[in-house]
Design a protein around this motif. Structure first.
Motif, PDB file in Angstrom:
ATOM      1  N   ALA A  22     184.711  77.165 129.759  1.00 57.54           N
ATOM      2  CA  ALA A  22     183.231  77.175 129.209  1.00 57.54           C
ATOM      3  C   ALA A  22     183.719  76.909 128.115  1.00 57.54           C
ATOM      4  O   ALA A  22     181.886  76.849 126.911  1.00 57.54           O
ATOM      5  CB  ALA A  22     182.557  78.235 129.154  1.00 57.54           C
ATOM      6  N   PRO A  25     181.207  73.144 127.377  1.00 61.29           N
ATOM      7  CA  PRO A  25     179.956  74.113 128.052  1.00 61.29           C
ATOM      8  C   PRO A  25     179.538  72.644 129.052  1.00 61.29           C
ATOM      9  O   PRO A  25     179.650  70.815 128.381  1.00 61.29           O
ATOM     10  CB  PRO A  25     179.264  74.226 126.954  1.00 61.29           C
ATOM     11  CG  PRO A  25     179.294  73.656 125.668  1.00 61.29           C
ATOM     12  CD  PRO A  25     180.504  73.258 126.264  1.00 61.29           C
ATOM     13  N   PRO A  71     176.525  70.150 134.348  1.00 60.35           N
ATOM     14  CA  PRO A  71     175.976  71.182 134.173  1.00 60.35           C
ATOM     15  C   PRO A  71     175.376  72.578 135.304  1.00 60.35           C
ATOM     16  O   PRO A  71     176.255  71.505 136.297  1.00 60.35           O
ATOM     17  CB  PRO A  71     174.603  71.591 133.452  1.00 60.35           C
ATOM     18  CG  PRO A  71     174.479  69.805 133.056  1.00 60.35           C
ATOM     19  CD  PRO A  71     175.441  68.705 133.436  1.00 60.35           C
ATOM     20  N   ARG A 162     183.628  79.192 136.187  1.00 62.00           N
ATOM     21  CA  ARG A 162     182.827  78.616 134.854  1.00 62.00           C
ATOM     22  C   ARG A 162     181.616  80.020 134.841  1.00 62.00           C
ATOM     23  O   ARG A 162     181.284  79.863 133.934  1.00 62.00           O
ATOM     24  CB  ARG A 162     182.953  77.149 135.581  1.00 62.00           C
ATOM     25  CG  ARG A 162     181.336  77.200 134.944  1.00 62.00           C
ATOM     26  CD  ARG A 162     181.623  75.640 135.573  1.00 62.00           C
ATOM     27  NE  ARG A 162     180.778  74.314 134.706  1.00 62.00           N
ATOM     28  CZ  ARG A 162     180.341  72.919 134.409  1.00 62.00           C
ATOM     29  NH1 ARG A 162     180.029  73.301 136.003  1.00 62.00           N
ATOM     30  NH2 ARG A 162     179.284  72.670 133.673  1.00 62.00           N
ATOM     31  N   ARG A 166     180.926  81.329 131.135  1.00 65.82           N
ATOM     32  CA  ARG A 166     179.849  81.032 130.226  1.00 65.82           C
ATOM     33  C   ARG A 166     179.297  82.333 130.301  1.00 65.82           C
ATOM     34  O   ARG A 166     178.616  82.242 129.035  1.00 65.82           O
ATOM     35  CB  ARG A 166     178.978  80.144 131.562  1.00 65.82           C
ATOM     36  CG  ARG A 166     177.904  79.790 130.569  1.00 65.82           C
ATOM     37  CD  ARG A 166     176.528  78.750 131.609  1.00 65.82           C
ATOM     38  NE  ARG A 166     176.029  79.460 132.910  1.00 65.82           N
ATOM     39  CZ  ARG A 166     175.032  79.414 133.853  1.00 65.82           C
ATOM     40  NH1 ARG A 166     174.610  77.665 133.607  1.00 65.82           N
ATOM     41  NH2 ARG A 166     175.370  79.703 134.838  1.00 65.82           N
ATOM     42  N   SER A 167     178.685  83.198 130.594  1.00 68.36           N
ATOM     43  CA  SER A 167     178.470  84.363 130.869  1.00 68.36           C
ATOM     44  C   SER A 167     178.711  85.166 129.530  1.00 68.36           C
ATOM     45  O   SER A 167     177.971  85.345 128.481  1.00 68.36           O
ATOM     46  CB  SER A 167     178.094  85.371 132.326  1.00 68.36           C
ATOM     47  OG  SER A 167     176.923  84.655 132.882  1.00 68.36           O
ATOM     48  N   ASN A 169     181.228  83.776 127.307  1.00 69.71           N
ATOM     49  CA  ASN A 169     180.479  83.039 125.692  1.00 69.71           C
ATOM     50  C   ASN A 169     179.722  83.736 125.423  1.00 69.71           C
ATOM     51  O   ASN A 169     179.070  83.067 124.105  1.00 69.71           O
ATOM     52  CB  ASN A 169     180.391  81.908 126.116  1.00 69.71           C
ATOM     53  CG  ASN A 169     182.499  81.213 125.849  1.00 69.71           C
ATOM     54  OD1 ASN A 169     182.862  82.062 125.450  1.00 69.71           O
ATOM     55  ND2 ASN A 169     182.923  80.346 126.930  1.00 69.71           N
ATOM     56  N   ARG A 170     177.899  83.587 126.159  1.00 72.49           N
ATOM     57  CA  ARG A 170     176.744  83.669 125.227  1.00 72.49           C
ATOM     58  C   ARG A 170     176.556  85.129 125.100  1.00 72.49           C
ATOM     59  O   ARG A 170     175.988  85.728 124.104  1.00 72.49           O
ATOM     60  CB  ARG A 170     175.809  83.691 126.913  1.00 72.49           C
ATOM     61  CG  ARG A 170     175.639  82.314 126.952  1.00 72.49           C
ATOM     62  CD  ARG A 170     173.622  82.716 127.707  1.00 72.49           C
ATOM     63  NE  ARG A 170     173.894  82.750 128.481  1.00 72.49           N
ATOM     64  CZ  ARG A 170     174.324  82.607 130.126  1.00 72.49           C
ATOM     65  NH1 ARG A 170     174.005  81.193 130.244  1.00 72.49           N
ATOM     66  NH2 ARG A 170     174.397  84.022 131.427  1.00 72.49           N
ATOM     67  N   HIS A 209     175.416  87.545 135.634  1.00 76.27           N
ATOM     68  CA  HIS A 209     174.760  86.129 135.363  1.00 76.27           C
ATOM     69  C   HIS A 209     173.582  86.400 135.396  1.00 76.27           C
ATOM     70  O   HIS A 209     172.967  84.729 135.212  1.00 76.27           O
ATOM     71  CB  HIS A 209     175.698  85.368 137.074  1.00 76.27           C
ATOM     72  CG  HIS A 209     176.620  85.464 137.071  1.00 76.27           C
ATOM     73  ND1 HIS A 209     177.894  84.446 136.753  1.00 76.27           N
ATOM     74  CD2 HIS A 209     177.586  85.878 137.508  1.00 76.27           C
ATOM     75  CE1 HIS A 209     178.694  85.291 136.776  1.00 76.27           C
ATOM     76  NE2 HIS A 209     178.708  85.942 138.057  1.00 76.27           N
TER      77      HIS A 209
END
Length: 224
Positions: A22, A25, A71, A162, A166-167, A169-170, A209
């Protein structure tokens, strides 16, 4: 020709890793020239790598505009998690009912993986951690002993990585909560409690998630 192929392979591996971790993104538009400059190569191997990534569904190419990182599709997270839960819960049942040495070996592997997770979390290495997270769950599926299901699960691994990256990084604070969940899952495997494992695994994946909690819980198969 071999040097060109090698350069293309290097670009492919690097860009794909950025997508899976990610770092690139979904929705990001990148150019051949940008990547070529970063990696010190010509545009030709970059173009070849981009075409390969497009064929695998990670990119969409737009002539003279660049490459769009595709995405995560609507509903993809739910579908991947549902498939994972079926495979992992089934493997946990097989392990619980099988020879004790299989469960002992699995728990040993899970604990070793957890040590590596803690090290990656301490370094804040999301890319490494997301790979270890996928491997943790993969160990459980492999212990079920069904090669067809293992092959199917391997096909989910990159999507899983992935989504986890992504989770994280958030919300990097999830690193420790994921480790805590994994410790609990390993404990349930060790106890041979496949029903509780399925419920806990479902809750764990949904929380990571950002999906709603399960609305109904079964005794053996988890949420439905």
């Amino acid at each position: 020709m071999s040097k060109l192929r090698s350069a293309s392979e290097q670009v492919y591996l690097e860009v794909k890793e950025r997508i899976l971790s990610a770092t690139l993104p979904g929705g990001e538009l990148i150019s051949e020239g940008e990547i070529a400059s970063e990696m010190g190569t010509s545009r030709t191997p970059v173009r070849e790598a981009f075409l390969r990534l497009e064929a695998e569904g990670w990119m969409r190419l737009f002539p003279k505009r660049g490459a769009l990182v595709v995405p995560v599709a609507d509903g993809e997270t739910e579908h991947v998690l549902a498939a994972r839960l079926l495979l992992e819960a089934d493997a946990a049942r097989v392990v619980a009912r099988g020879p004790e040495h299989v469960r002992v070996d699995l728990v040993r592997g899970l604990r070793a993986n957890l040590d590596a997770q803690r090290a990656a979390a301490a370094d804040g290495d999301v890319a490494e951690f997301s790979g270890l997270d996928a491997d943790f769950h993969g160990l459980i599926v492999r212990a079920g002993g069904n090669p067809l299901l293992v092959t199917f699960y391997i096909g989910l691994r990159e999507r899983q990585r992935r989504m986890t990256a992504r989770s994280l990084n958030r919300d990097p604070r999830q690193l420790q909560s994921i480790i805590d969940d994994h410790v609990h899952l390993a404990d349930l495997v060790e106890a041979g409690d496949a029903g509780a494992f399925a419920v806990a695994d479902d809750i764990h994946m949904r929380r990571v998630h950002g999906l709603p909690a399960p609305t109904a819980v079964g005794t053996e198969g988890g949420a439905r």
